[in-house]
Scaffold this motif. Structure first.
Motif, PDB file in Angstrom:
ATOM      1  N   VAL A   1     -38.184   6.880   8.347  1.00 45.48           N
ATOM      2  CA  VAL A   1     -38.342   5.823   8.434  1.00 45.48           C
ATOM      3  C   VAL A   1     -37.444   5.021   8.996  1.00 45.48           C
ATOM      4  O   VAL A   1     -36.743   3.833  10.143  1.00 45.48           O
ATOM      5  CB  VAL A   1     -38.838   4.739   7.293  1.00 45.48           C
ATOM      6  N   ILE A   2     -35.884   5.627   8.395  1.00 48.22           N
ATOM      7  CA  ILE A   2     -34.634   4.829   9.315  1.00 48.22           C
ATOM      8  C   ILE A   2     -34.610   5.549  10.506  1.00 48.22           C
ATOM      9  O   ILE A   2     -33.992   4.570  11.491  1.00 48.22           O
ATOM     10  CB  ILE A   2     -33.375   5.391   8.491  1.00 48.22           C
TER      11      ILE A   2
ATOM     12  N   LYS B   1     -31.868  -4.076  13.930  1.00 49.71           N
ATOM     13  CA  LYS B   1     -33.366  -5.432  12.564  1.00 49.71           C
ATOM     14  C   LYS B   1     -32.868  -4.569  11.836  1.00 49.71           C
ATOM     15  O   LYS B   1     -33.403  -2.992  11.549  1.00 49.71           O
ATOM     16  CB  LYS B   1     -34.418  -5.596  13.391  1.00 49.71           C
ATOM     17  N   PRO B   2     -33.813  -5.478  10.528  1.00 50.63           N
ATOM     18  CA  PRO B   2     -34.369  -4.336   8.964  1.00 50.63           C
ATOM     19  C   PRO B   2     -34.697  -3.876   9.460  1.00 50.63           C
ATOM     20  O   PRO B   2     -35.783  -4.281  10.294  1.00 50.63           O
ATOM     21  CB  PRO B   2     -34.297  -6.447   8.922  1.00 50.63           C
ATOM     22  N   VAL B   3     -34.692  -2.708   8.489  1.00 53.51           N
ATOM     23  CA  VAL B   3     -36.488  -1.978   8.382  1.00 53.51           C
ATOM     24  C   VAL B   3     -37.986  -2.547   7.869  1.00 53.51           C
ATOM     25  O   VAL B   3     -37.418  -3.598   6.932  1.00 53.51           O
ATOM     26  CB  VAL B   3     -35.985  -0.874   7.512  1.00 53.51           C
ATOM     27  N   VAL B   4     -38.800  -2.464   8.899  1.00 49.36           N
ATOM     28  CA  VAL B   4     -40.044  -2.885   8.061  1.00 49.36           C
ATOM     29  C   VAL B   4     -40.975  -2.133   7.817  1.00 49.36           C
ATOM     30  O   VAL B   4     -41.671  -1.420   7.904  1.00 49.36           O
ATOM     31  CB  VAL B   4     -40.329  -3.959   8.641  1.00 49.36           C
TER      32      VAL B   4
ATOM     33  N   GLU C   1     -34.663   3.000  13.887  1.00 50.36           N
ATOM     34  CA  GLU C   1     -33.298   2.943  14.876  1.00 50.36           C
ATOM     35  C   GLU C   1     -34.224   3.200  16.697  1.00 50.36           C
ATOM     36  O   GLU C   1     -33.492   2.251  17.776  1.00 50.36           O
ATOM     37  CB  GLU C   1     -32.732   4.023  14.772  1.00 50.36           C
ATOM     38  N   ARG C   2     -35.060   3.821  16.573  1.00 47.86           N
ATOM     39  CA  ARG C   2     -35.519   3.502  17.782  1.00 47.86           C
ATOM     40  C   ARG C   2     -36.369   2.546  18.241  1.00 47.86           C
ATOM     41  O   ARG C   2     -36.156   2.459  19.700  1.00 47.86           O
ATOM     42  CB  ARG C   2     -36.639   4.866  17.909  1.00 47.86           C
ATOM     43  N   ARG C   3     -36.906   2.373  17.338  1.00 48.09           N
ATOM     44  CA  ARG C   3     -37.962   0.992  17.791  1.00 48.09           C
ATOM     45  C   ARG C   3     -37.069  -0.711  17.997  1.00 48.09           C
ATOM     46  O   ARG C   3     -37.695  -1.720  19.393  1.00 48.09           O
ATOM     47  CB  ARG C   3     -38.997   0.649  17.133  1.00 48.09           C
TER      48      ARG C   3
ATOM     49  N   VAL D   1     -27.785   6.795  10.630  1.00 49.39           N
ATOM     50  CA  VAL D   1     -27.944   8.360   9.718  1.00 49.39           C
ATOM     51  C   VAL D   1     -28.555   8.845   8.980  1.00 49.39           C
ATOM     52  O   VAL D   1     -28.788   8.533   7.860  1.00 49.39           O
ATOM     53  CB  VAL D   1     -25.963   8.752   9.521  1.00 49.39           C
ATOM     54  N   ALA D   2     -29.616   9.199   9.181  1.00 49.00           N
ATOM     55  CA  ALA D   2     -30.553  10.500   8.118  1.00 49.00           C
ATOM     56  C   ALA D   2     -30.119  11.004   7.600  1.00 49.00           C
ATOM     57  O   ALA D   2     -29.064  11.754   7.900  1.00 49.00           O
ATOM     58  CB  ALA D   2     -31.239  11.137   8.987  1.00 49.00           C
ATOM     59  N   GLN D   3     -29.866  10.631   5.880  1.00 55.54           N
ATOM     60  CA  GLN D   3     -28.984  12.046   5.064  1.00 55.54           C
ATOM     61  C   GLN D   3     -30.219  12.704   4.286  1.00 55.54           C
ATOM     62  O   GLN D   3     -31.233  12.097   4.280  1.00 55.54           O
ATOM     63  CB  GLN D   3     -28.572  10.379   3.852  1.00 55.54           C
TER      64      GLN D   3
END
Length: 580
Positions: free
Chosen positions: A21-22, A32-35, A26-28, A4-6
């Motif tokens: 970015v979060i 998985k870990p955010v890169v 989540e879309r892509r 959830v975006a804050q």
């Protein structure tokens, strides 16, 4: 757990990018870990302009970690790039290094006397040490290791199969004359152009067009190791590739499906890595904003590899006050290590955190560093008492700690300008420095110089390395008898008032009140009178009085703040120099 975006109206730029970015990650790649990614070329000293390439994604990655998400910050060491030119002014390097131009950076010898095996490792080591001190957590990727171990073999073969598609994209820009850049997008000096080296943008090679047609791949020569090669034939079915070296005349035929001594040209290499690593966020310099630039072209080429262009800001460049312009090809280039010798990591982090990426700023190596420290200490106080604005609190928080830990800090953070003055006056004599600093606040004296470290050490380093010799403070050995004899009655009275008040005001605050109060008392006002209660000529009288004291104590018109100087000289010696 869903991501959830804050976001709030008071969030700073880091939080806003973290939201984006979060959501994009989540879309892509849900779950998985955010890169996020940075790229650095160890082609020479990695300077403070390059550091923005790292600090921007670091701050965003760190905010994402604070929110409980897994994130990887990749730093791609472009150590398989060609050695382009011999940087000037680097110790242990002479013109003989020119013979290595065209070789991979990892095949170039390190400067003479270096403990590292090659050029790349020599310059990577300094940057890695600085990033550790700054609290930057990252996963380092050596492009030499990636290419020479065959990690990218399938990506290389894929690019070559689709070389016509890549050529068509690049041709859109080759046949169009790019419009002139707007003034604010022009680099202000060579450093800004070379900041692009951090992501390889300095190499604008699209690929070779020889008898084999367009080719987005450059073999390094099997004889001289240089990339001055041209592909003369290629068989798509067998992957047999023949190249010729224009530097030494060597030629050979290899099978590309088992050959690991070459790399994709930059405008293809960068988008290939975006797709391979799944990069969601990566900033780029202003040089990438023009048509045909590697970031813009990469946004189209990345689709050939089945990926998407990262989101990320265009960042402005970092200037320097008090040192020469930044340039990796010149001597004296200021690096993060240089900055960390004279300032604590918290201050350096804060300089990058408080400005949006598209805002330029300067890092001070001159007297301005004292003002920056005053500003930082003032913010520190506001954060402590709850009066700081939310965005300022956020920048301060990002400066003093990461998601994992608080950065080590000075237990007793005394004013930087005071510490610098003490270090200047004592010329490195620690016992003398401790005596002076202990007298700054008699009610809570400093017990050990370690309580003022590492800030004291940074201030001492600044004095020793960035203050010209003719600006250093040397206290007189003997009174200036001639000057003392020439003083008029008013000047003599001012000295008597000061000497009479020394014993009862021997502290930083007491001496500050005393030296500013003497001219007030002489003019018939109370020493406690505020500026609003005084006529303008009192300021002139104060400046005249201060200049007299400086001449009698250090033989100059100016010097360190007088209260600090008086404490440093010591009461007995002050009395002697002022003619008592």
């Amino acid at each position: 757990m869903p991501i959830v975006a804050q976001s709030t109206e008071t969030t700073d730029w880091v939080s806003r990018f973290a939201d984006e970015v979060i959501e994009e990650s989540e879309r892509r790649a849900p779950g998985k870990p955010v890169v996020v990614a940075s790229g650095l070329s160890p082609s020479g000293p990695i300077h403070l302009g390059n550091l923005r390439e790292v600090m921007t994604p670091h701050l965003v990655a760190d905010e994402i970690r604070r929110r409980g998400h897994q994130v990887r910050h990749l730093i791609s060491w472009d150590d398989y790039d060609r050695f382009r030119k011999v940087p000037q002014g680097i110790a242990g390097v002479d013109d003989s290094w020119a013979e290595h131009i065209g070789k991979p950076l990892t095949s170039v010898p390190a400067p003479q006397g270096s403990p590292f095996p090659n050029w790349s490792e020599h310059f990577k080591a300094a940057m890695t040490a600085s990033l550790a001190e700054l609290g930057v957590e990252f996963d380092g990727i050596s492009q030499t290791e990636q290419y020479t171990s065959g990690v990218y073999r399938e990506q290389i073969l894929h690019a070559i199969r689709h070389r016509a598609d890549i050529d068509a994209i690049l041709d859109q820009y080759r046949t169009k004359k790019a419009p002139a850049k707007k003034q604010q997008q022009k680099p202000v000096d060579e450093a800004e152009l070379e900041a692009a080296e951090g992501s390889g943008a300095a190499d604008e090679d699209d690929g070779s067009s020889g008898t084999a047609g367009y080719f987005p791949y450059k073999p390094y020569c099997g004889n001289c190791e240089k990339d001055l090669t041209t592909v003369t034939s290629y068989d798509d079915d067998t992957t047999e590739l023949t190249y010729a070296c224009t530097a030494c005349g060597f030629s050979e035929t290899v099978r590309l499906n088992e050959f690991n001594r070459g790399k994709l040209v930059w405008k293809v290499d960068w988008p290939m890595r975006w797709a391979y690593e799944g990069v969601v966020f990566e900033p780029s310099g202003v040089d990438h904003s023009s048509p045909g630039s590697s970031f813009q072209v990469g946004g189209q080429i990345v689709g050939i590899f089945g990926g998407k262009q990262p989101i990320g800001p265009m960042y402005a460049f970092v200037g320097i006050s008090g040192m020469a312009k930044m340039s990796s090809s010149r001597g004296g280039v200021p690096t993060p290590g240089d900055a960390l010798k004279i300032m604590e990591p918290q201050l350096l982090r804060w300089l990058y955190a408080r400005r949006r990426p598209n805002q330029s700023f300067k890092i001070a190596f001159d007297q301005e560093i004292q003002r920056l420290y005053d500003e930082w200490d003032k913010l520190d106080g506001k954060v402590a008492d709850g009066s700081a604005l939310p965005a300022d609190v956020a920048a301060h928080t990002r400066a003093v700690r990461t998601a994992g830990a608080e950065l080590p800090r000075t237990p007793r953070p005394m004013p930087y300008r005071t510490l610098a003055s003490v270090a200047d006056i004592t010329a490195g004599e620690e016992a003398q420095a401790l005596r002076i600093l202990s007298e700054l606040d008699p009610d809570d004296p400093l017990g050990s110089l370690d309580e003022a470290r590492p800030r004291y050490d940074r201030a001492e380093a600044w004095i020793n390395t960035h203050v010209p010799a003719d600006q250093r403070t040397i206290v007189r050995q003997e009174p200036d008898a001639e000057l003392l004899k020439s003083l008029d009655e008013a000047s003599q009275q001012s000295l008597r008032l000061l000497l009479d008040g020394l014993a009862g005001n021997w502290s930083l605050d007491g001496l500050t009140h005393l030296v500013y109060g003497v001219p007030k008392v002489q003019a018939g006002f109370s020493a406690d009178a505020t500026p609003k209660e005084l006529p303008p000529e009192i300021k002139t009288a104060q400046r005249t009085f201060f200049a007299l004291l400086y001449h009698l104590l250090v033989g100059r018109d100016t010097g360190p703040r007088l209260p600090t100087l008086l404490l440093a000289v010591g009461q007995d010696r002050v009395r002697a120099l002022l003619g008592e």
